[in-house]
Enzyme design. Structure first.
Site, PDB file in Angstrom:
ATOM      1  N   HIS A 291     -12.002  -4.331  -6.585  1.00  0.00           N
ATOM      2  CA  HIS A 291     -12.644  -5.495  -5.967  1.00  0.00           C
ATOM      3  C   HIS A 291     -12.044  -6.813  -6.443  1.00  0.00           C
ATOM      4  CE1 HIS A 291     -16.288  -3.116  -4.453  1.00  0.00           C
ATOM      5  NE2 HIS A 291     -15.464  -3.400  -3.475  1.00  0.00           N
TER       6      HIS A 291
ATOM      7  N   GLU B 207       4.543  11.029  11.025  1.00  0.00           N
ATOM      8  CA  GLU B 207       4.765  10.839   9.589  1.00  0.00           C
ATOM      9  C   GLU B 207       5.276  12.106   8.933  1.00  0.00           C
ATOM     10  OE1 GLU B 207       1.082   9.586   7.739  1.00  0.00           O
ATOM     11  OE2 GLU B 207      -0.114  10.873   9.021  1.00  0.00           O
TER      12      GLU B 207
ATOM     13  N   CYS C 190       3.023   1.690  11.512  1.00  0.00           N
ATOM     14  CA  CYS C 190       1.895   1.200  10.706  1.00  0.00           C
ATOM     15  C   CYS C 190       2.100   1.454   9.222  1.00  0.00           C
ATOM     16  CB  CYS C 190       0.581   1.792  11.189  1.00  0.00           C
ATOM     17  SG  CYS C 190       0.495   3.572  11.004  1.00  0.00           S
TER      18      CYS C 190
HETATM   19  C1  PEP Z   1       1.759   6.216   6.375  1.00  0.00           C
HETATM   20  O1  PEP Z   1       1.859   7.365   5.935  1.00  0.00           O
HETATM   21  O2  PEP Z   1       2.721   5.457   6.569  1.00  0.00           O
HETATM   22  C2  PEP Z   1       0.434   5.661   6.677  1.00  0.00           C
HETATM   23  C3  PEP Z   1       0.307   4.517   7.316  1.00  0.00           C
HETATM   24  O3  PEP Z   1      -0.643   6.347   6.278  1.00  0.00           O
HETATM   25  P1  PEP Z   1      -1.177   6.450   4.767  1.00  0.00           P
HETATM   26  O4  PEP Z   1      -0.435   5.439   3.947  1.00  0.00           O
HETATM   27  O5  PEP Z   1      -2.633   6.181   4.865  1.00  0.00           O
HETATM   28  O6  PEP Z   1      -0.846   7.860   4.412  1.00  0.00           O
HETATM   29 MG    MG Z   2       0.231   8.714   6.051  1.00  0.00          MG
END
Ligand code: PEP
Ligand code: MG
Length: 562
Positions: A186, A426, A497
């Site tokens: 936090h 991924e 992402c």
């Molecule tokens: C990723 O694997 O790039 C992703 C966005 O998911 P996480 O980081 O939550 O595994």
């Molecule tokens: Mg991921």
């Protein structure tokens, strides 16, 4: 110079004010008057709640709604039925109320601390925060008053609690330095929300003298106490430059992602809950490209109910859209205490994310139901399945979603019928099979955090192999480029992402590949927006073509430093 982990960017200079916790003596004596002991406990709970409400009211001017909600969570923790029940049981067995409360809350704290996931682990500090407050009331030892700061201040603490942060006179605070804490603590979340630099994990920070002059660099993760004249003047220059950079970047808050020749690259933000929205909104995110829902599931000792989930999702949907909501990604480094997950030798290669959801159908279906109901008024909410390796998993996930829709039809509950479905790319197998997968979904989002770890067989949490963790490596860039081509050949949208999109150089290359959106951490938006304005779309394509032809990440990096 002391070093730690910079968790909130920026520079600050001020006198050190240390936050110390009162030493609370926990007596061993038995409770001899049960009614009096119960009253002592109840009074301490009531006084703690009064404190929290007063702090929350005081913080209203500085913190936004989402961050003020942390105090609601704390108020709930003070009243936690299970904790209160267990403490009262111990008191009825003649344990004195201080010892009873400490024993019970220590158990809960230890349970959180034992978890592998950093976010969950850090919830232990919330329990510690409440514990200190309640015990100090029972012991009659007042907590330090932090509202009286008379000069620019660097706050130093073992760990900062949300109530510490909120009680502070923020007009004087220039930064936070703590011994413990992580990116999702936090301290870090609050510091980022307020926009103050923070460095955590500085060993020995509590040995600094109160009143010493300190310079904090939340970007580099450094704290310089009693700096030399040279260091001081260099820092003052850096502060001036930072102000100039801020002045340069601030105008981008209200702008969209646009290249020099006006080509749109929609820039979205990644969030873990509605609490992360303020920075995203302030920096002008055009949507949410990754809403990691697992944090909602990790916050409590049982699975969130359908209603709780609908509320949490709606809180985000009403603030911004489009939103890509990722279904539960539990497993790997994230555990749920209420799920019986067998110990695995290689949890990142084990029953994680969609694989776990297939085993925990009720949990999965409840989440899908909540998402379909919460998105009823918002046609641009999308659902994304994580950790897809093969087509049959996509088909299975979609079949389960159809079952949930059928149940909602039977119940005559309104829901979003035209919701778009996507998957995270991924796992290398999914990237290699992108053309086939693209025929079955509306969109892809590349999760580079995992795609890098699985492509290079380099654990994302292991510093020993971090040299392989290299977003600009041309092999990775080629794998991503081929995925973009496969997606577009099937008219499937594709974005990124993973953290890679927050890196300006990588973001430019990804834009050159033709990504339909880039989703990044809220603070990264401005720099990426600014960088895009220096390139035309043709420049970006040429840059990407050069990068793809190289052998090493260093060659790619050099493209940007002629
Ligand atoms: C990723 O694997 O790039 C992703 C966005 O998911 P996480 O980081 O939550 O595994
Ligand atoms: Mg991921």
């Amino acid at each position: 110079m002391m070093t730690g982990r910079g968790v909130s960017q920026g520079l600050g200079m001020g006198k050190v004010v240390k936050i110390t916790r009162p030493e609370i003596h926990i007596p061993d004596e038995a409770c001899t008057d049960e009614a009096a002991c119960l009253k002592q406990f109840d009074d301490a709970l009531a006084a703690s709640k009064d404190d929290l409400k007063a702090i929350q009211a005081k913080a209203k001017g500085t913190l936004d709604k989402e961050h003020l909600a942390i105090f609601d969570a704390h108020l709930q923790m003070v009243d936690d039925i299970e904790i209160v029940k267990q403490v009262k049981e111990k008191i009825s067995e003649s344990m004195n109320p201080l010892k009873a409360y400490k024993t019970v809350t220590d158990t809960f704290k230890a349970m959180f601390e034992a978890m592998d996931d950093p976010y969950f682990k850090e919830r232990a500090s919330d329990i510690a925060d409440i514990q200190t407050r309640v015990l100090s009331h029972m012991a009659g030892t007042p907590l330090q008053d932090l509202a009286l700061l008379d000069t620019d201040t660097i706050i130093v603490a073992d760990d900062l609690t949300p109530s510490d942060t909120a009680a502070l006179d923020l007009s004087k605070v220039q930064g936070f330095a703590t011994e413990i804490g992580g990116y999702t603590s936090h301290t870090a979340i609050m510091a980022r929300a307020i926009g103050l630099p923070a460095v955590v994990g500085i060993s020995g920070v509590m040995d600094i003298e109160d009143g010493a002059l300190a310079l904090i660099d939340g970007t580099a993760g450094k704290l310089d106490v009693n700096p030399s004249d040279d260091a001081l003047s260099a820092f003052q220059k850096a502060l001036k430059d930072a102000k100039a950079l801020k002045a340069k970047l601030d105008p981008f808050q209200s702008l969209k992602g646009l290249t020099k020749d006006g080509h749109s690259i929609p820039l979205y933000a990644n969030i873990g809950s509605a609490k992360d929205l303020p920075v995203a909104l302030k920096n002008g995110a055009e949507g949410i490209g990754l809403f990691r829902t697992e944090f909602l599931f990790m916050e409590s000792s049982e699975a969130p109910s359908l209603e709780t989930q609908i509320q949490a999702y709606s809180d985000v949907f009403k603030a911004i859209h489009p939103v890509i909501v990722r279904t539960l990604d539990i497993g790997g480094d994230k555990a749920l205490p209420y799920l019986k997950q067998p110990t695995e030798d290689n949890p990142f290669l084990g029953v994680r994310a969609i694989r776990l959801c297939f085993n925990e159908l009720e949990l999965f279906k409840t989440q899908l139901k909540a998402l379909l109901i919460a998105s009823a008024p918002y046609p641009d909410v999308r659902i994304m399945f994580p950790m897809i390796a093969r087509l049959d998993e996509v088909q299975k996930a979609k079949a389960i979603l159809d079952e949930v829709k059928a149940e909602l039809n039977t119940e005559q509950t309104p829901y979003q019928t035209v919701i778009k479905i996507g998957i995270m790319i991924e796992i290398p197998a999914a990237a290699l099979n992108a053309r086939t997968l693209a025929k079955h979904v509306d969109f892809f989002s590349i999760g580079t955090n995992d795609l890098i770890q699985y492509t290079y067989a380099a654990d994302r949490m292991n510093d020993g192999v971090s040299y392989l963790y290299e977003p600009l490596d041309p092999t990775l860039l080629r794998l991503i480029q081929s995925t973009v081509e496969a997606a577009h050949a099937e008219n499937t949208e594709i974005g990124v992402c993973g953290e890679m999109a927050s890196d300006v150089k990588a973001a430019l290359l990804l834009s050159g590949m033709g990504m339909d959106e880039l989703s990044m951490s809220g603070p990264a938006l401005l720099e990426v927006k600014e960088a895009l304005t220096h390139y035309t779309m043709d420049d970006l394509i040429a840059l990407k073509d050069k990068a793809l032809a190289f052998d090493t990440a260093d060659q790619v990096r050099a493209l940007f430093n002629p």
